[in-house]
Design a protein around this motif. Structure first.
Motif, PDB file in Angstrom:
ATOM      1  N   LYS A   3      40.411 -48.505 -66.304  1.00 18.46           N
ATOM      2  CA  LYS A   3      38.960 -48.376 -66.486  1.00 18.46           C
ATOM      3  C   LYS A   3      38.583 -48.188 -67.949  1.00 18.46           C
ATOM      4  CE  LYS A   3      38.084 -46.735 -61.864  1.00 18.46           C
ATOM      5  NZ  LYS A   3      36.838 -46.855 -61.171  1.00 18.46           N
ATOM      6  N   GLY A   4      39.573 -48.295 -68.852  1.00 19.65           N
ATOM      7  CA  GLY A   4      39.296 -48.243 -70.278  1.00 19.65           C
ATOM      8  C   GLY A   4      39.457 -46.894 -70.946  1.00 19.65           C
ATOM      9  N   HIS A   5      39.927 -45.910 -70.238  1.00 15.76           N
ATOM     10  CA  HIS A   5      40.124 -44.590 -70.827  1.00 15.76           C
ATOM     11  C   HIS A   5      41.424 -44.542 -71.620  1.00 15.76           C
ATOM     12  CE1 HIS A   5      36.868 -42.633 -68.585  1.00 15.76           C
ATOM     13  NE2 HIS A   5      37.229 -43.424 -67.579  1.00 15.76           N
ATOM     14  N   GLU A   6      41.409 -43.780 -72.712  1.00 13.78           N
ATOM     15  CA  GLU A   6      42.649 -43.513 -73.429  1.00 13.78           C
ATOM     16  C   GLU A   6      43.310 -42.344 -72.719  1.00 13.78           C
ATOM     17  OE1 GLU A   6      44.449 -42.107 -77.729  1.00 13.78           O
ATOM     18  OE2 GLU A   6      42.304 -42.005 -77.405  1.00 13.78           O
ATOM     19  N   VAL A   7      44.536 -42.535 -72.281  1.00 13.00           N
ATOM     20  CA  VAL A   7      45.255 -41.504 -71.539  1.00 13.00           C
ATOM     21  C   VAL A   7      46.339 -40.933 -72.435  1.00 13.00           C
ATOM     22  CG1 VAL A   7      46.658 -41.011 -69.508  1.00 13.00           C
ATOM     23  CG2 VAL A   7      44.770 -42.653 -69.343  1.00 13.00           C
ATOM     24  N   VAL A   8      46.313 -39.609 -72.611  1.00 13.55           N
ATOM     25  CA  VAL A   8      47.314 -38.901 -73.401  1.00 13.55           C
ATOM     26  C   VAL A   8      48.030 -37.931 -72.470  1.00 13.55           C
ATOM     27  CG1 VAL A   8      47.723 -37.359 -75.348  1.00 13.55           C
ATOM     28  CG2 VAL A   8      45.906 -39.069 -75.480  1.00 13.55           C
ATOM     29  N   VAL A   9      49.348 -38.031 -72.441  1.00 18.15           N
ATOM     30  CA  VAL A   9      50.164 -37.150 -71.607  1.00 18.15           C
ATOM     31  C   VAL A   9      50.934 -36.210 -72.525  1.00 18.15           C
ATOM     32  CG1 VAL A   9      52.112 -37.062 -70.002  1.00 18.15           C
ATOM     33  CG2 VAL A   9      50.380 -38.867 -69.778  1.00 18.15           C
ATOM     34  N   VAL A  10      50.789 -34.919 -72.300  1.00 15.75           N
ATOM     35  CA  VAL A  10      51.521 -33.899 -73.044  1.00 15.75           C
ATOM     36  C   VAL A  10      52.653 -33.425 -72.140  1.00 15.75           C
ATOM     37  CG1 VAL A  10      51.385 -31.633 -74.124  1.00 15.75           C
ATOM     38  CG2 VAL A  10      49.432 -33.202 -74.275  1.00 15.75           C
ATOM     39  N   ALA A  11      53.883 -33.563 -72.633  1.00 13.81           N
ATOM     40  CA  ALA A  11      55.030 -33.239 -71.786  1.00 13.81           C
ATOM     41  C   ALA A  11      56.203 -32.749 -72.620  1.00 13.81           C
ATOM     42  CB  ALA A  11      55.445 -34.488 -71.006  1.00 13.81           C
ATOM     43  N   PRO A  12      57.083 -31.961 -72.005  1.00 11.85           N
ATOM     44  CA  PRO A  12      58.303 -31.558 -72.703  1.00 11.85           C
ATOM     45  C   PRO A  12      59.245 -32.752 -72.847  1.00 11.85           C
ATOM     46  CG  PRO A  12      58.352 -30.800 -70.439  1.00 11.85           C
ATOM     47  CD  PRO A  12      57.005 -31.401 -70.660  1.00 11.85           C
ATOM     48  N   GLU A  13      60.102 -32.704 -73.856  1.00 10.23           N
ATOM     49  CA  GLU A  13      61.074 -33.787 -74.059  1.00 10.23           C
ATOM     50  C   GLU A  13      62.072 -33.874 -72.907  1.00 10.23           C
ATOM     51  OE1 GLU A  13      61.287 -34.045 -78.908  1.00 10.23           O
ATOM     52  OE2 GLU A  13      62.673 -32.712 -77.875  1.00 10.23           O
ATOM     53  N   VAL A  14      62.276 -32.777 -72.222  1.00 12.20           N
ATOM     54  CA  VAL A  14      63.194 -32.732 -71.080  1.00 12.20           C
ATOM     55  C   VAL A  14      62.365 -32.587 -69.812  1.00 12.20           C
ATOM     56  CG1 VAL A  14      65.018 -31.391 -69.973  1.00 12.20           C
ATOM     57  CG2 VAL A  14      65.031 -31.687 -72.453  1.00 12.20           C
ATOM     58  N   SER A  15      62.479 -33.568 -68.921  1.00 16.41           N
ATOM     59  CA  SER A  15      61.749 -33.504 -67.656  1.00 16.41           C
ATOM     60  C   SER A  15      62.483 -34.332 -66.613  1.00 16.41           C
ATOM     61  CB  SER A  15      60.316 -34.006 -67.829  1.00 16.41           C
ATOM     62  OG  SER A  15      60.304 -35.398 -68.055  1.00 16.41           O
ATOM     63  N   LEU A  16      62.095 -34.146 -65.369  1.00 20.05           N
ATOM     64  CA  LEU A  16      62.727 -34.892 -64.287  1.00 20.05           C
ATOM     65  C   LEU A  16      62.173 -36.312 -64.180  1.00 20.05           C
ATOM     66  CD1 LEU A  16      62.793 -32.087 -61.574  1.00 20.05           C
ATOM     67  CD2 LEU A  16      64.720 -32.941 -62.910  1.00 20.05           C
ATOM     68  N   HIS A  17      60.866 -36.458 -64.297  1.00 19.10           N
ATOM     69  CA  HIS A  17      60.249 -37.761 -64.049  1.00 19.10           C
ATOM     70  C   HIS A  17      59.290 -38.240 -65.133  1.00 19.10           C
ATOM     71  CE1 HIS A  17      61.875 -37.824 -60.001  1.00 19.10           C
ATOM     72  NE2 HIS A  17      61.415 -36.600 -59.815  1.00 19.10           N
ATOM     73  N   ILE A  18      58.821 -37.368 -65.993  1.00 16.70           N
ATOM     74  CA  ILE A  18      57.821 -37.766 -66.983  1.00 16.70           C
ATOM     75  C   ILE A  18      58.509 -38.520 -68.112  1.00 16.70           C
ATOM     76  CG2 ILE A  18      56.007 -36.982 -68.544  1.00 16.70           C
ATOM     77  CD1 ILE A  18      55.839 -34.427 -66.821  1.00 16.70           C
ATOM     78  N   LYS A  19      58.218 -39.797 -68.186  1.00 19.61           N
ATOM     79  CA  LYS A  19      58.821 -40.670 -69.192  1.00 19.61           C
ATOM     80  C   LYS A  19      57.724 -41.497 -69.860  1.00 19.61           C
ATOM     81  CE  LYS A  19      62.854 -39.334 -67.729  1.00 19.61           C
ATOM     82  NZ  LYS A  19      63.246 -38.064 -68.226  1.00 19.61           N
ATOM     83  N   PRO A  20      57.925 -41.909 -71.117  1.00 23.59           N
ATOM     84  CA  PRO A  20      56.928 -42.735 -71.796  1.00 23.59           C
ATOM     85  C   PRO A  20      56.660 -44.035 -71.035  1.00 23.59           C
ATOM     86  CG  PRO A  20      58.554 -41.924 -73.355  1.00 23.59           C
ATOM     87  CD  PRO A  20      59.060 -41.583 -71.978  1.00 23.59           C
ATOM     88  N   ALA A  21      55.433 -44.512 -71.143  1.00 22.84           N
ATOM     89  CA  ALA A  21      55.042 -45.779 -70.537  1.00 22.84           C
ATOM     90  C   ALA A  21      54.032 -46.455 -71.452  1.00 22.84           C
ATOM     91  CB  ALA A  21      54.448 -45.552 -69.148  1.00 22.84           C
ATOM     92  N   LYS A  22      53.855 -47.747 -71.277  1.00 22.07           N
ATOM     93  CA  LYS A  22      52.978 -48.498 -72.172  1.00 22.07           C
ATOM     94  C   LYS A  22      51.494 -48.228 -71.923  1.00 22.07           C
ATOM     95  CE  LYS A  22      53.134 -52.492 -69.158  1.00 22.07           C
ATOM     96  NZ  LYS A  22      53.590 -53.792 -68.916  1.00 22.07           N
ATOM     97  N   ASN A  23      51.133 -47.687 -70.768  1.00 18.40           N
ATOM     98  CA  ASN A  23      49.712 -47.498 -70.475  1.00 18.40           C
ATOM     99  C   ASN A  23      49.169 -46.107 -70.831  1.00 18.40           C
ATOM    100  OD1 ASN A  23      51.224 -46.387 -68.424  1.00 18.40           O
ATOM    101  ND2 ASN A  23      49.782 -46.917 -66.822  1.00 18.40           N
ATOM    102  N   PHE A  24      49.962 -45.278 -71.507  1.00 18.91           N
ATOM    103  CA  PHE A  24      49.448 -44.007 -72.001  1.00 18.91           C
ATOM    104  C   PHE A  24      50.226 -43.560 -73.231  1.00 18.91           C
ATOM    105  CE2 PHE A  24      52.262 -42.951 -68.390  1.00 18.91           C
ATOM    106  CZ  PHE A  24      53.220 -42.175 -69.019  1.00 18.91           C
ATOM    107  N   VAL A  25      49.590 -42.681 -73.994  1.00 14.92           N
ATOM    108  CA  VAL A  25      50.190 -42.113 -75.196  1.00 14.92           C
ATOM    109  C   VAL A  25      50.931 -40.843 -74.798  1.00 14.92           C
ATOM    110  CG1 VAL A  25      49.681 -41.062 -77.442  1.00 14.92           C
ATOM    111  CG2 VAL A  25      48.335 -43.029 -76.643  1.00 14.92           C
TER     112      VAL A  25
END
Length: 113
Positions: free
Chosen positions: A21-43
């Motif tokens: 829908k055109g929103h800029e999505v920023v994810v704040v996460a620890p470097e160590v996680s079970l599932h949170i990984k970088p992706a092209k559709n969010f910062v």
């Protein structure tokens, strides 16, 4: 926080829709996680934590394994409690590290996160 595990898996769909829908999505996460990984559709804005990927995965596996063991109820309950405490300690430490990361907090404040 924390949003790893099933929380994150559910959130990914919402983030994808927001990005479409055109929103800029920023994810704040620890470097160590079970599932949170970088992706092209969010910062991704990541911060360090004092435990390794292996330690987190071991804590999760230990909790998961104990949850399905057979045996004396009180002994199992004690083990489940111990496993949940290990996971909770990781998540609390992760939250503390985020709040102590002055550079990341400054970025979040300046960007009206």
């Amino acid at each position: 926080v924390p949003a790893d595990g099933s929380h994150w898996l559910s959130m990914r769909e919402v983030l994808d829709m927001l990005q479409q829908k055109g929103h800029e999505v920023v994810v704040v996460a620890p470097e160590v996680s079970l599932h949170i990984k970088p992706a092209k559709n969010f910062v991704m804005k990541m911060y360090s934590v004092p435990f390794t990927q292996e330690e987190l995965e071991e804590a999760f596996q230990a909790f998961f394994q104990v949850s399905f063991e057979e045996g004396w109820v009180l002994k199992r309950l004690f083990k489940v409690h111990k496993g949940m405490k290990a996971l909770t300690d990781c998540w609390v430490t992760s939250c503390e590290q985020l709040l102590q990361n002055k550079e990341l907090i400054r970025y979040l404040e300046e960007s009206k996160f």
